[in-house]
Design an enzyme around this catalytic site. Structure first.
Site, mmCIF file in Angstrom:
data_model
loop_
_atom_site.group_PDB
_atom_site.id
_atom_site.type_symbol
_atom_site.label_atom_id
_atom_site.label_comp_id
_atom_site.label_asym_id
_atom_site.label_seq_id
_atom_site.Cartn_x
_atom_site.Cartn_y
_atom_site.Cartn_z
ATOM 1 N N SER A 1 41.602 -15.210 107.246
ATOM 2 C CA SER A 1 40.404 -14.384 107.058
ATOM 3 C C SER A 1 39.207 -15.308 106.914
ATOM 4 O O SER A 1 39.135 -16.103 105.965
ATOM 5 C CB SER A 1 40.543 -13.529 105.804
ATOM 6 O OG SER A 1 39.248 -13.087 105.414
ATOM 7 N N HIS B 1 41.063 -13.317 111.690
ATOM 8 C CA HIS B 1 40.841 -12.057 110.956
ATOM 9 C C HIS B 1 39.389 -11.998 110.470
ATOM 10 O O HIS B 1 38.928 -12.868 109.727
ATOM 11 C CB HIS B 1 41.812 -11.982 109.777
ATOM 12 C CG HIS B 1 41.789 -10.682 109.044
ATOM 13 N ND1 HIS B 1 42.504 -9.575 109.460
ATOM 14 C CD2 HIS B 1 41.143 -10.303 107.915
ATOM 15 C CE1 HIS B 1 42.309 -8.578 108.618
ATOM 16 N NE2 HIS B 1 41.480 -8.995 107.670
ATOM 17 N N ASP C 1 36.589 -9.800 108.519
ATOM 18 C CA ASP C 1 36.426 -8.717 107.547
ATOM 19 C C ASP C 1 35.011 -8.169 107.580
ATOM 20 O O ASP C 1 34.054 -8.858 107.241
ATOM 21 C CB ASP C 1 36.742 -9.246 106.141
ATOM 22 C CG ASP C 1 38.234 -9.426 105.942
ATOM 23 O OD1 ASP C 1 38.977 -8.465 106.203
ATOM 24 O OD2 ASP C 1 38.652 -10.532 105.544
ATOM 25 N N MET D 1 32.439 -5.464 106.110
ATOM 26 C CA MET D 1 32.229 -4.623 104.916
ATOM 27 C C MET D 1 30.814 -4.064 104.900
ATOM 28 O O MET D 1 29.875 -4.748 105.315
ATOM 29 C CB MET D 1 32.467 -5.458 103.658
ATOM 30 C CG MET D 1 33.830 -6.134 103.631
ATOM 31 S SD MET D 1 34.111 -6.960 102.065
ATOM 32 C CE MET D 1 35.687 -7.769 102.399
ATOM 33 N N HIS E 1 38.782 -6.202 111.086
ATOM 34 C CA HIS E 1 39.162 -5.272 110.022
ATOM 35 C C HIS E 1 37.899 -4.570 109.517
ATOM 36 O O HIS E 1 37.094 -5.162 108.797
ATOM 37 C CB HIS E 1 39.847 -6.089 108.908
ATOM 38 C CG HIS E 1 40.252 -5.305 107.711
ATOM 39 N ND1 HIS E 1 40.650 -5.910 106.529
ATOM 40 C CD2 HIS E 1 40.339 -3.966 107.490
ATOM 41 C CE1 HIS E 1 40.952 -4.971 105.636
ATOM 42 N NE2 HIS E 1 40.762 -3.791 106.200
ATOM 43 N N MET F 1 36.004 -2.293 107.249
ATOM 44 C CA MET F 1 35.995 -1.603 105.951
ATOM 45 C C MET F 1 34.647 -0.910 105.839
ATOM 46 O O MET F 1 33.805 -1.272 105.009
ATOM 47 C CB MET F 1 36.217 -2.629 104.830
ATOM 48 C CG MET F 1 37.647 -3.147 104.787
ATOM 49 S SD MET F 1 37.806 -4.700 103.875
ATOM 50 C CE MET F 1 37.453 -5.845 105.204
ATOM 51 N N MET G 1 46.963 -3.063 102.773
ATOM 52 C CA MET G 1 46.142 -3.822 101.832
ATOM 53 C C MET G 1 46.959 -4.096 100.565
ATOM 54 O O MET G 1 47.454 -3.165 99.925
ATOM 55 C CB MET G 1 44.880 -3.034 101.451
ATOM 56 C CG MET G 1 43.853 -2.901 102.560
ATOM 57 S SD MET G 1 43.347 -4.456 103.334
ATOM 58 C CE MET G 1 42.754 -5.407 101.921
ATOM 59 N N ASP H 1 47.406 -7.900 103.834
ATOM 60 C CA ASP H 1 46.102 -8.529 103.589
ATOM 61 C C ASP H 1 45.742 -8.456 102.118
ATOM 62 O O ASP H 1 45.608 -7.366 101.549
ATOM 63 C CB ASP H 1 45.063 -7.772 104.445
ATOM 64 C CG ASP H 1 43.666 -8.358 104.380
ATOM 65 O OD1 ASP H 1 43.461 -9.371 103.698
ATOM 66 O OD2 ASP H 1 42.780 -7.778 105.034
HETATM 67 C C1 DX5 Z 1 39.791 -8.147 101.306
HETATM 68 C C2 DX5 Z 1 39.813 -8.637 102.756
HETATM 69 C C3 DX5 Z 1 40.752 -9.768 102.941
HETATM 70 C C4 DX5 Z 1 40.442 -10.963 102.097
HETATM 71 C C5 DX5 Z 1 41.676 -11.771 101.922
HETATM 72 O O1 DX5 Z 1 38.963 -7.066 101.211
HETATM 73 O O2 DX5 Z 1 40.175 -7.608 103.639
HETATM 74 O O3 DX5 Z 1 40.939 -10.104 104.299
HETATM 75 O O4 DX5 Z 1 39.424 -11.739 102.631
HETATM 76 O O5 DX5 Z 1 41.348 -12.829 101.086
HETATM 77 P P1 DX5 Z 1 42.431 -13.583 100.190
HETATM 78 O O6 DX5 Z 1 43.462 -14.141 101.130
HETATM 79 O O7 DX5 Z 1 41.606 -14.625 99.534
HETATM 80 O O8 DX5 Z 1 43.009 -12.572 99.242
HETATM 81 ZN ZN ZN Z 2 40.920 -8.072 105.853
#
Ligand code: DX5
Ligand code: ZN
Length: 220
Positions: free
Chosen positions: A10, A35, A37, A39, A68, A70, A139, A177
């Protein structure tokens, strides 16, 4: 199950001031998926990356861009992320009332469709759309931030989903994840996962460590 374990670093834990360089470094270090993320400060309490950043990163790696989302609503942004270069577009089952339509749109755009479930959402939320997804993302933390602790109760959900996927007879990635390190990664794989997302554990120690970190996550 002799499926190889795939590692999806990620980039949330990368150095954002040098993001292109970081993506090249994890690609060279053996990452299988990149990956990303996304948000929105609404579905989750944090703001990160938009389609322009995905587009800017695209030339830096030929690996699968595992995006991903969110965000809610998600439908207005699907096309933009697909056009920006996402290979897999994953949306949350909790993000809106029209999951089926959203997944259909991702498929129509020629991208792989993923569905994600938060820790408080049962496996049953994805059962009606199993036939249209290429990836299920469990998750193992409440999404929003890197560096949180793995929620062990999600292992049961992974086992349930593995059973359903195997019964389907069509390849569907089962990705986990949040809070993944060598130890929790091993537990997730034993429960049936085949793709591990890892932010903190991949980027720990800087670029010289990436290859070693990824090897350890893979169980080597
Ligand atoms: C959380 C994200 C993850 C996160 C994982 O909301 O979707 O992808 O970055 O990070 P670690 O591996 O540090 O838990
Ligand atoms: Zn993620």
């Amino acid at each position: 199950m002799a499926e190889p374990v795939l590692i999806a670093p990620s980039i949330l834990s990368a150095d954002f001031a040098r993001l292109g360089e970081e993506v090249r470094a994890i690609d060279a270090a053996g990452a299988d998926y990149i990956h990303i993320d996304v948000m929105d400060g609404h579905f989750v309490p944090n703001l990160t990356i938009g389609p322009e950043v995905v587009k800017a990163l695209r030339p830096h790696s030929g690996k699968t861009f595992d995006v991903h989302l969110m965000i809610a609503p998600v439908d207005p942004f699907i096309d933009a992320f697909a056009e920006a270069g996402a290979d897999i577009v994953t949306v949350h089952a909790e993000a809106g009332p029209h999951l089926h339509r959203t997944l259909q749109r991702i498929g129509d755009l020629g991208r792989k469709a993923g569905v994600s479930v938060n820790p408080g959402t049962p496996a049953a939320a994805v059962e009606p759309v199993l036939d249209m997804v290429d990836l299920i993302l469990v998750m193992s933390v409440d999404p929003g931030f890197g560096g949180q602790s793995f929620i062990t109760s999600q292992l049961d959900k992974i086992r349930t989903l593995r059973g359903w996927i195997d019964a389907q007879g069509r390849p569907i990635d089962l990705e986990v994840d949040g809070g993944i390190d060598a130890d929790t990664g091993r537990q997730a794989v034993a429960a049936g996962a085949n793709v591990l997302v890892a932010g903190t554990a991949t980027f720990a120690g800087g670029p010289d460590r990436y290859a070693d970190n990824i090897r350890r996550l893979r169980g080597g």
